[in-house]
Enzyme design. Structure first.
Site, PDB file in Angstrom:
ATOM      1  CG  ASP A   1      77.038 -12.622  81.751  1.00 16.67           C
ATOM      2  OD1 ASP A   1      75.825 -12.696  82.001  1.00 16.67           O
ATOM      3  OD2 ASP A   1      77.876 -13.447  82.173  1.00 16.67           O
TER       4      ASP A   1
ATOM      5  CG  ASP B   1      76.413 -18.941  85.513  1.00 13.90           C
ATOM      6  OD1 ASP B   1      75.744 -18.590  84.522  1.00 13.90           O
ATOM      7  OD2 ASP B   1      77.434 -18.343  85.902  1.00 13.90           O
TER       8      ASP B   1
END
Length: 602
Positions: free
Chosen positions: A401, A460
């Site tokens: 990430d 997200d």
């Protein structure tokens, strides 16, 4: 006689139409392009600006599109075939590239929609009409997220009356066709396409800052430009991308991740509870997310909530017959980390020599910083950490990430542009994770094409439909369920062609979330329709009977659309079901979906 003459003409015209129809099926390139539409994008010139290493003043060269150019100091070679063209550039001595653009006319029909493809995984992607605006994030949040998207190197003020897209753009046309203008190589430099509706012009620009070119020809532009049937055009582009580099799509994975229920409030007992809950469920992956590590940057040192480390959790997952997954952010460190304190020379620096802040995360204690990937000590440190996680502790699935951070600066001393740095880092990461499932997140998408098994393609998911304050402040990379779905629809053509799409999690549970039933249903359906990473953070043992029934449908072969979703404008999309003879409209403004009838209905 008049009647018979008219009947003969009718039969002749009917036969002619049938012949044209079959020609269109057999030779779509011949049929669609010349007879139905002219190109929306019509290139006219190539313009290159550069500076010789021994001279201070920039020099520029402008040549008509489709022509090569050569003199004693510079060579520009043009080549093309039916759907691609390229420019390779070289110089007699070493030259610093400053700007490179293909300029041309843009046929601005008022009912057209154009794809604005976001810079990285979390960046908003959408189809724009002539009245839509693209604005940068509000000035008050820009210092905290300046490197998340493109605000650091796309001049929104200078190009405020233009729209833009990264890597490619697409124009949906009639009869299920599309015009696709796309880069075939994002490993050497990022490609930004911008267009102006009022002026009727477009520019395809390469981010060449940091690149020096000498006598070896360098790919200034490698472009795919085609009009044709929607699915076929996207597949042909992907096949030709990066010199027809082979790509084999990974399998669809179902699983659980700790983040969207516990966030970083995880401990050994909570994780083992979820392992037990999923042990009898037919999922393939159970993944530990952020919260296990001592600090960001120390991936093999666990905090006090994991006194035995995370190896026992991986072992427990394996005993259930599942793959064990783990999250890392390999190229960033927080101020709390031992790396930051003891190895300041490992960090990327500002021109003033200070550690470069690449983002702000309150869960990590504030600012975080990028590692200098090209330092051998950094690669040794990260390589050892990955070996421990994936080999010694035997994790099978790695979610990497915040990858954007490694490539925020061009590296002239390495002769690499921003895209070149990103590509080098991803190639290294792919080699270090060989034999394991790799999911990239927070990554500029172009350099990730064909370098990973799975890639996050959207924002997200949030526990609300949108994150109100950050929406007001125009943060395009914000957590947002609405934008997550929007990006899943917009980037659906990439799935299975250059990587498998990760649309982020779905949420069915009733507690600890604020989505309506319709919004959860829309998220669930879009993710299972279009995703290849089908994860949740729910615990299905706590579901009601109704939710349990919906959850069980998740294990069946997911219902797939008959074609890539089509944008309708106004936050609405059209999607045709493959298994069911049904057509759906997805309304992202209202967060719901509804059927408008049958596929077979005329």
């Amino acid at each position: 006689m008049a009647f018979q003459s008219g009947l003969k003409r009718h039969h002749f015209l009917s036969g002619h139409v049938v012949r044209i129809f079959f020609i269109s099926l057999l030779f779509p390139d011949i049929f669609y392009k010349p007879f139905l539409w002219a190109q929306i994008f019509e290139p006219e010139f190539l313009w290159v600006e550069y500076r010789r290493m021994d001279l201070g003043a920039p020099t520029s060269t402008l040549i008509p599109f489709g022509k090569s150019f050569q003199n004693p100091s510079i060579s520009i070679l043009f080549s093309r075939d039916a759907s691609t063209y390229s420019y390779f550039i070289s110089f007699s001595d070493s030259v610093q590239l400053l700007q490179a653009e293909i300029q041309g006319r843009f046929r601005n029909m008022p009912d057209f929609l154009l794809l604005s493809h976001g810079f990285q995984s979390w960046s908003e992607s959408r189809y724009l009409g002539p009245g839509d605006k693209q604005k940068p994030p509000s000035a008050c949040i820009r210092p905290f997220s300046r490197y998340y998207g493109d605000t650091e190197f796309f001049n929104y003020k200078q190009w405020r009356s233009w729209q833009h897209s990264w890597n490619f753009t697409a124009v949906p046309l009639a009869q299920d066709t599309v015009e696709l203008l796309a880069s075939l190589n994002e490993n050497e430099a990022y490609t930004c396409i911008r267009w102006n509706w009022k002026a009727g012009c477009f520019v395809m620009a390469r981010d060449v800052k940091g690149k020096c070119v000498g006598s070896e020809p360098w790919p200034l532009f490698e472009v795919y430009h085609q009009i044709g049937p929607w699915e076929r055009v996207w597949k042909q582009w992907a096949l030709l991308y990066e010199g027809s580099k082979p790509y084999r799509p990974a399998d669809t994975l179902r699983g659980w991740t700790s983040w969207y229920y516990h966030y970083n409030k995880i401990d050994e007992n909570r994780l083992l509870e979820n392992v037990r809950a999923f042990c009898e469920e037919p999922v393939q992956v159970i993944q530990i997310d952020d919260g296990y590590q001592k600090s960001v940057g120390e991936w093999t040192l666990t905090n006090e909530k994991f006194p035995r480390g995370v190896r026992p959790i991986a072992d427990s997952v394996h005993r259930c017959g599942k793959k064990a997954g783990i999250w890392v952010a390999p190229f960033v460190v927080s101020r709390r980390s031992q790396v930051f304190r003891e190895h300041p020379d490992w960090l990327l620096k500002t021109p003033e020599g200070k550690p470069l802040r690449v983002g702000y995360n309150p869960l990590w204690g504030g600012w975080y910083y990028a590692l200098d990937f090209y330092r051998p000590e950094v690669q040794d440190y990260l390589g050892a950490a990955l070996d421990t996680l994936l080999r010694a502790w035997n994790f099978d699935f790695l979610k990497a990430d915040f990858l954007f951070a490694v490539g925020v600066l061009p590296r002239p001393n390495k002769n690499r542009t921003r895209a070149g740095v990103m590509s080098d880092a991803l190639e290294w990461l792919r080699k270090k994770t060989e034999g394991k499932d790799l999911l990239l997140c927070g990554v500029p998408l172009g350099p990730a094409f064909k370098k990973t098994d799975y890639c996050r393609i959207g924002n997200d998911v949030h526990l609300r439909w949108d994150m109100g304050l950050l929406q007001l402040l125009r943060a395009p990379e914000r957590p947002s369920t609405r934008l997550s779905i929007q990006n899943t629809l917009t980037r659906a053509p990439l799935g299975g062609l250059v990587f498998q799409n990760d649309p982020d999690v779905f949420i069915l549970r009733e507690e600890r979330q604020h989505l309506s039933k319709e919004q959860k249903e829309l998220l669930f359906r879009v993710n299972t329709w279009l995703g290849a990473i089908l994860f949740t953070s729910d615990n299905p043992s706590r579901y009601s009977a109704e939710l349990r029934k919906q959850w069980q449908s998740y294990y069946k072969t997911p219902e797939k659309p008959a074609a890539t979703p089509r944008p309708l404008g106004g936050n609405k999309w059209l999607l045709k079901s493959e298994q069911k003879d049904e057509v759906w409209v997805l309304d992202l403004k209202k967060g719901r979906m509804y059927s408008i009838g049958s596929n077979s209905r005329p």
